[in-house]
Design a protein around this motif. Sequence first.
Motif, short mmCIF file in Angstrom:
data_model
loop_
_atom_site.label_atom_id
_atom_site.label_comp_id
_atom_site.label_asym_id
_atom_site.label_seq_id
_atom_site.Cartn_x
_atom_site.Cartn_y
_atom_site.Cartn_z
N ASP A 266 0.97 -1.30 0.23
CA ASP A 266 0.22 -0.05 -0.09
C ASP A 266 0.92 1.23 -0.18
OD1 ASP A 266 -2.31 -1.31 0.22
OD2 ASP A 266 -2.16 -1.38 2.00
N PHE A 267 1.84 1.38 0.78
CA PHE A 267 3.04 2.31 0.95
C PHE A 267 3.58 2.38 -1.10
CE2 PHE A 267 7.19 3.97 1.86
CZ PHE A 267 6.67 5.55 3.21
N TYR A 268 3.59 1.51 -1.07
CA TYR A 268 4.74 1.70 -2.47
C TYR A 268 3.37 2.05 -3.65
CZ TYR A 268 6.73 0.31 -7.06
OH TYR A 268 6.93 0.32 -8.30
N GLN A 269 1.95 1.68 -3.25
CA GLN A 269 1.04 1.83 -4.38
C GLN A 269 0.90 3.44 -4.19
OE1 GLN A 269 -0.72 0.26 -6.93
NE2 GLN A 269 0.73 -0.75 -7.03
N TYR A 270 0.87 4.32 -2.79
CA TYR A 270 0.25 5.13 -2.40
C TYR A 270 1.29 5.72 -3.64
CZ TYR A 270 -0.54 9.33 -0.11
OH TYR A 270 -0.60 10.69 0.54
N PHE A 271 2.35 5.77 -3.69
CA PHE A 271 3.29 7.27 -3.83
C PHE A 271 3.45 6.48 -5.51
CE2 PHE A 271 5.20 6.60 0.23
CZ PHE A 271 4.95 8.74 0.26
N LEU A 272 2.80 5.80 -6.15
CA LEU A 272 2.75 5.11 -7.66
C LEU A 272 1.46 6.17 -7.89
CD1 LEU A 272 4.69 3.74 -9.37
CD2 LEU A 272 3.12 1.22 -9.41
N ARG A 273 0.98 6.14 -7.30
CA ARG A 273 -0.35 7.46 -7.53
C ARG A 273 -0.68 8.94 -7.37
NH1 ARG A 273 -3.27 2.83 -4.62
NH2 ARG A 273 -3.39 4.18 -2.77
N THR A 274 0.59 8.56 -7.50
CA THR A 274 0.51 10.14 -7.03
C THR A 274 0.46 11.06 -8.07
OG1 THR A 274 2.72 9.77 -5.25
CG2 THR A 274 2.18 12.29 -6.30
N SER A 275 -0.30 12.70 -8.31
CA SER A 275 -0.44 12.85 -9.17
C SER A 275 0.97 13.74 -10.18
CB SER A 275 -1.70 14.09 -8.91
OG SER A 275 -0.61 14.91 -8.23
N ASP A 276 0.58 14.55 -11.34
CA ASP A 276 2.01 14.58 -12.02
C ASP A 276 2.22 15.66 -11.51
OD1 ASP A 276 2.09 13.15 -13.79
OD2 ASP A 276 1.38 13.76 -15.29
N GLN A 277 0.93 17.19 -10.74
CA GLN A 277 1.27 17.72 -9.85
C GLN A 277 1.79 17.98 -8.57
OE1 GLN A 277 -1.84 17.10 -10.81
NE2 GLN A 277 -2.45 18.58 -12.20
N ASP A 278 1.81 16.55 -8.27
CA ASP A 278 3.03 16.64 -6.58
C ASP A 278 3.83 15.74 -7.12
OD1 ASP A 278 0.67 18.02 -5.34
OD2 ASP A 278 -0.04 16.31 -4.61
N VAL A 279 4.14 15.13 -8.11
CA VAL A 279 5.96 14.14 -7.83
C VAL A 279 7.02 14.89 -7.79
CG1 VAL A 279 5.52 13.76 -10.44
CG2 VAL A 279 6.35 12.08 -9.07
N LYS A 280 6.54 16.25 -8.42
CA LYS A 280 8.29 16.40 -8.83
C LYS A 280 8.40 17.30 -7.03
CE LYS A 280 11.13 20.52 -10.16
NZ LYS A 280 11.92 21.18 -10.98
N ARG A 281 7.08 17.51 -6.50
CA ARG A 281 7.99 18.57 -4.94
C ARG A 281 8.35 17.04 -3.73
NH1 ARG A 281 3.85 19.00 -1.52
NH2 ARG A 281 1.93 18.30 -3.13
N LEU A 282 7.39 15.71 -4.00
CA LEU A 282 7.92 14.44 -3.07
C LEU A 282 8.72 13.82 -3.52
CD1 LEU A 282 4.34 13.20 -3.24
CD2 LEU A 282 5.37 14.86 -1.85
N LEU A 283 9.32 13.98 -4.52
CA LEU A 283 10.77 13.67 -4.99
C LEU A 283 11.86 14.80 -4.61
CD1 LEU A 283 10.02 12.51 -8.68
CD2 LEU A 283 11.36 11.16 -7.00
N SER A 284 11.14 15.24 -4.09
CA SER A 284 12.31 16.28 -2.53
C SER A 284 11.95 16.78 -2.38
CB SER A 284 12.34 18.24 -4.06
OG SER A 284 12.21 18.73 -5.45
N PHE A 285 11.26 16.49 -1.46
CA PHE A 285 10.89 16.36 -0.14
C PHE A 285 11.25 15.05 0.38
CE2 PHE A 285 7.89 19.70 0.83
CZ PHE A 285 8.64 20.76 0.18
N LEU A 286 11.34 14.41 0.34
CA LEU A 286 10.81 12.57 0.64
C LEU A 286 11.90 11.92 0.26
CD1 LEU A 286 7.24 11.49 0.60
CD2 LEU A 286 8.79 12.77 2.78
N THR A 287 13.10 12.81 -0.47
CA THR A 287 14.16 11.61 -1.27
C THR A 287 15.69 12.01 -0.52
OG1 THR A 287 14.08 11.81 -3.86
CG2 THR A 287 12.64 10.40 -2.93
N LEU A 288 16.91 11.19 -0.97
CA LEU A 288 18.09 12.40 -0.78
C LEU A 288 18.46 11.68 -2.77
CD1 LEU A 288 19.08 12.38 1.47
CD2 LEU A 288 16.96 10.93 2.20
N LEU A 289 17.78 11.58 -3.56
CA LEU A 289 17.79 11.96 -4.96
C LEU A 289 18.73 13.45 -4.86
CD1 LEU A 289 15.30 10.42 -7.52
CD2 LEU A 289 17.39 9.71 -6.88
#
Length: 437
Positions: A266-289
């Motif tokens: 469910d955790f993986y699926q939650y982020f897989l369903r992220t909208s295009d509007q939110d995905v860049k922000r979440l990549l910046s906030f929640l990953t170390l990329l």
Amino acid sequence: MSSRFFTAIAALERRGLLYGLTGQKEGQTSAARPSIDENAAVYAGFDPTANSLQVGNLVTIVGLLQFREMGFRTISVVGEATGLVGDPSGRTKERAQLERNVIERNADCIEKSISTIFDNHSAMTRHKQMHPPKILRNSSWYRNQNVISFITTVGSRFRLQQMLNRDSVQQRLSSGAGMSFTEFAYQIFQAYDFLHLYQSENCLVQIGGSDQWGNITAGCELIRRAVGKQAYGVTLPLLVTSSGEKFGKSAGNAVWLSAEKTSCFDFYQYFLRTSDQDVKRLLSFLTLLPHVEIEETMKKHSEEPEKRLAQRRLATEVTCLVHGHEAVCKAEEFTSVLFHSKVKDASHLKENLRYIKSVDVPRDKVKVGLTLSDAVLEVKAVESKREAKRLIRANGVYVNDVRLANPNELISERYVTQDGVTLLRTGKTNYFLINWI
């Protein structure tokens, strides 16, 4: 000057993660920002008011990991003592007070989760030499405190007007709920945590969410008054949805870091369903990329948005950080089974019962025939049989990837896989397993 501190602050700012920085004057350039001792530690606190952190807390943990990658020692403080007091920040009324044994169990769970995330971070960055994480419980320095001594030595350094002017206090005092002295005193305890860590661990920086600004600046002020030294606070943005709603357990939409509360799938699926509007922000906030890698990912994503490359990268990185590489592999495998396989041919659905909601149903029911509307109600996909029938007639129910539109159709043996299960789906993403026993 500590170039590492400046680099860490600049990295947070570049990712949109820097909300506030103490000692920063309006209009001041980055080059004029404060510097700190190269050997200093950075800390963040986590109150054990639940038996798991949620994804909003991950922003603060990622902030700690950013400093860790820059070579700083990091300290995670589990507020076993302050959890009994209760932080009023962001709350419209006083939280229910938890029993000490509940707080202790919650603290155990949170400590384990933080430790796992730091271990996963180490595994994901093997080429980097980093300090081992330190996790402390603030009950260890309050356990032998004398209340009179604490009030006279610590309480005397606070000014009532400053305490009353905190946003968290003003909001509560202006509401009908008011504020107890217990909550009012919370800022003193969090400030003392910072002072204690300053003196015992050479900790000069505290980080936290933007709602913690008042508590963090109270700690900086206490250190200045008590020892005449400067310490620094860094605040990070709160994690909100695209509609502006805060992620959090009190908001009712929590995504938990504990696999027992939100499964790895469910955790993986939650982020897989992220909208295009939110995905860049979440990549910046929640990953170390690295920032440049996020930009490259988004560029590729924009060229073929239907492939959801950014969402896949987000789901992989965040799941790996929180649950580890093996959890990512299993989530990807089960995603493939659900979305890209013929369910009737899938031989390992039953192995993955723990990844999605399931219900045990006596095998006798399939022999006599369980109606589709009863099956939808059985897995608690809806709350009433009337609602189940409406959903089915609206073409919103699938059994083993086959859409069924008759509420009275019987779920017979032909809908049972060789594993002895039936996969039921409502809408595009809500999966349930009937485990025939």
